[in-house]
Scaffold this motif. Structure first.
Motif, short mmCIF file in Angstrom:
data_model
loop_
_atom_site.label_atom_id
_atom_site.label_comp_id
_atom_site.label_asym_id
_atom_site.label_seq_id
_atom_site.Cartn_x
_atom_site.Cartn_y
_atom_site.Cartn_z
N LEU A 74 -56.87 75.51 -13.55
CA LEU A 74 -55.56 76.13 -13.30
C LEU A 74 -54.62 76.01 -14.49
N THR B 124 -53.23 73.17 -15.64
CA THR B 124 -52.23 72.13 -15.44
C THR B 124 -52.22 71.23 -16.68
N LYS C 7 -54.49 73.62 -6.08
CA LYS C 7 -53.65 74.82 -6.06
C LYS C 7 -52.26 74.51 -5.53
N SER C 8 -52.19 73.71 -4.49
CA SER C 8 -50.90 73.33 -3.92
C SER C 8 -50.08 72.52 -4.92
N ASP D 152 -50.39 72.49 -8.15
CA ASP D 152 -50.05 73.34 -9.29
C ASP D 152 -48.84 74.21 -8.96
N ARG D 153 -48.81 74.76 -7.75
CA ARG D 153 -47.67 75.59 -7.34
C ARG D 153 -46.39 74.76 -7.32
N LYS D 154 -46.47 73.54 -6.80
CA LYS D 154 -45.30 72.67 -6.74
C LYS D 154 -44.83 72.33 -8.15
N THR E 150 -45.26 74.07 -10.86
CA THR E 150 -44.70 75.28 -11.46
C THR E 150 -43.27 75.51 -10.97
N ARG E 151 -43.06 75.33 -9.67
CA ARG E 151 -41.71 75.50 -9.13
C ARG E 151 -40.75 74.47 -9.70
N SER F 222 -39.79 75.32 -13.23
CA SER F 222 -39.01 76.54 -13.35
C SER F 222 -37.55 76.33 -12.98
#
Length: 76
Positions: free
Chosen positions: A21, A23, A64-65, A67-69, A71-72, A75
């Motif tokens: 991903l 990371t 995946k979870s 990585d999404r956290k 990224t948020r 950002s």
């Protein structure tokens, strides 16, 4: 001994998935270390490793979870 193999296998898979991903390496180390601690703790409280792994879910889904956290958070 079996618990050790379970933890190592899960953490290796988690590390691979996070690398795929993209990371960052320091975040991978942090996540894998945290999950390793949680896995060891959960396995020390029960003799049902399958139940523990079901609770954690697949390493891919967790990566995946996470990585999404990440990224948020980055950002914001």
């Amino acid at each position: 001994m079996v618990d050790q193999e379970i933890v190592e296998g899960y953490c290796s898979e988690l590390r691979r998935e996070l690398e795929v991903l993209g990371t960052p390496a320091d975040r991978i180390d942090q996540l894998v270390s945290e999950i390793e601690q949680h896995l060891r703790e959960a396995l020390s409280e029960t003799s049902n490793a399958d139940e523990v792994l079901r609770t954690f879910g697949s390493a891919r889904a967790l990566a995946k979870s996470a990585d999404r956290k990440s990224t948020r958070l980055n950002s914001s």
